[in-house]
Design a protein around this motif. Structure first.
Motif, PDB file in Angstrom:
ATOM      1  N   PHE A  22       0.832  -1.209   0.000  1.00 27.12           N
ATOM      2  CA  PHE A  22       0.000   0.000   0.000  1.00 27.12           C
ATOM      3  C   PHE A  22       0.865   1.256   0.000  1.00 27.12           C
ATOM      4  O   PHE A  22       0.762   2.079   0.913  1.00 27.12           O
ATOM      5  CB  PHE A  22      -0.912   0.029   1.231  1.00 27.12           C
ATOM      6  CG  PHE A  22      -1.728  -1.205   1.435  1.00 27.12           C
ATOM      7  CD1 PHE A  22      -2.855  -1.446   0.674  1.00 27.12           C
ATOM      8  CD2 PHE A  22      -1.364  -2.142   2.390  1.00 27.12           C
ATOM      9  CE1 PHE A  22      -3.610  -2.592   0.873  1.00 27.12           C
ATOM     10  CE2 PHE A  22      -2.115  -3.287   2.600  1.00 27.12           C
ATOM     11  CZ  PHE A  22      -3.241  -3.512   1.825  1.00 27.12           C
ATOM     12  N   HIS A  25      -0.573   4.624   0.837  1.00 28.87           N
ATOM     13  CA  HIS A  25      -1.078   4.839   2.201  1.00 28.87           C
ATOM     14  C   HIS A  25       0.032   4.942   3.240  1.00 28.87           C
ATOM     15  O   HIS A  25      -0.248   4.926   4.435  1.00 28.87           O
ATOM     16  CB  HIS A  25      -2.020   3.713   2.614  1.00 28.87           C
ATOM     17  CG  HIS A  25      -3.275   3.648   1.823  1.00 28.87           C
ATOM     18  ND1 HIS A  25      -4.082   2.546   1.808  1.00 28.87           N
ATOM     19  CD2 HIS A  25      -3.876   4.547   1.009  1.00 28.87           C
ATOM     20  CE1 HIS A  25      -5.121   2.752   1.031  1.00 28.87           C
ATOM     21  NE2 HIS A  25      -5.009   3.966   0.529  1.00 28.87           N
ATOM     22  N   LEU A  28      -0.396   7.872   5.668  1.00 23.29           N
ATOM     23  CA  LEU A  28      -1.516   7.626   6.574  1.00 23.29           C
ATOM     24  C   LEU A  28      -1.132   6.582   7.627  1.00 23.29           C
ATOM     25  O   LEU A  28      -1.476   6.725   8.804  1.00 23.29           O
ATOM     26  CB  LEU A  28      -2.748   7.156   5.801  1.00 23.29           C
ATOM     27  CG  LEU A  28      -3.968   6.763   6.639  1.00 23.29           C
ATOM     28  CD1 LEU A  28      -4.496   7.955   7.438  1.00 23.29           C
ATOM     29  CD2 LEU A  28      -5.055   6.179   5.752  1.00 23.29           C
ATOM     30  N   GLY A  68      -5.853   1.254   5.021  1.00 18.45           N
ATOM     31  CA  GLY A  68      -6.943   2.217   4.852  1.00 18.45           C
ATOM     32  C   GLY A  68      -8.217   1.822   5.570  1.00 18.45           C
ATOM     33  O   GLY A  68      -9.299   2.242   5.188  1.00 18.45           O
TER      34      GLY A  68
END
Length: 117
Positions: A22, A25, A28, A68
């Protein structure tokens, strides 16, 4: 108990997983991990949350942020933690006794597993 020999290697492993699976991401994931650790330290200082659980929160923050699934995982952890604490109290444990939340925290990986499959 969540010893360092289990939680310490989990950080680079989770980071590598996020970076490879990912990459969009990654920011995040790092933010989620930092927030989870900060909240964990606050709970450790004010409510007696075990420091092993705090260390686990950082790893889980990387995983759920990377996948996520922050909202879904948070809801799962809150429900599992509440049920775990309720079961502890109903089975004769006091409200002031230490309740290991590692198992409840790990249930937050269920939404991550759903994303990976």
């Amino acid at each position: 108990r969540l010893p360092d020999r289990l939680t310490a290697p989990a950080y680079p492993a989770a980071l590598a997983m996020v970076a490879s699976e990912f990459p969009a991401h990654l920011e995040l994931a790092l933010q989620t991990s930092a927030i989870a650790i900060a909240i964990g330290v606050l709970l450790h200082l004010t409510t007696g949350l075990g420091f092993g659980d705090v260390k686990l929160l950082g790893v889980l923050g990387l995983a759920i942020g990377g996948a996520g699934t922050v909202f879904n995982s948070t809801v799962v952890v809150m429900c599992a933690g509440g049920l775990h604490a309720l079961a502890h109290i109903v089975n004769g444990g006091g409200r002031r006794e230490h309740i290991p939340f590692g198992p409840a925290l790990l249930t937050g990986l269920v939404p991550v597993a759903a994303v990976l499959t």
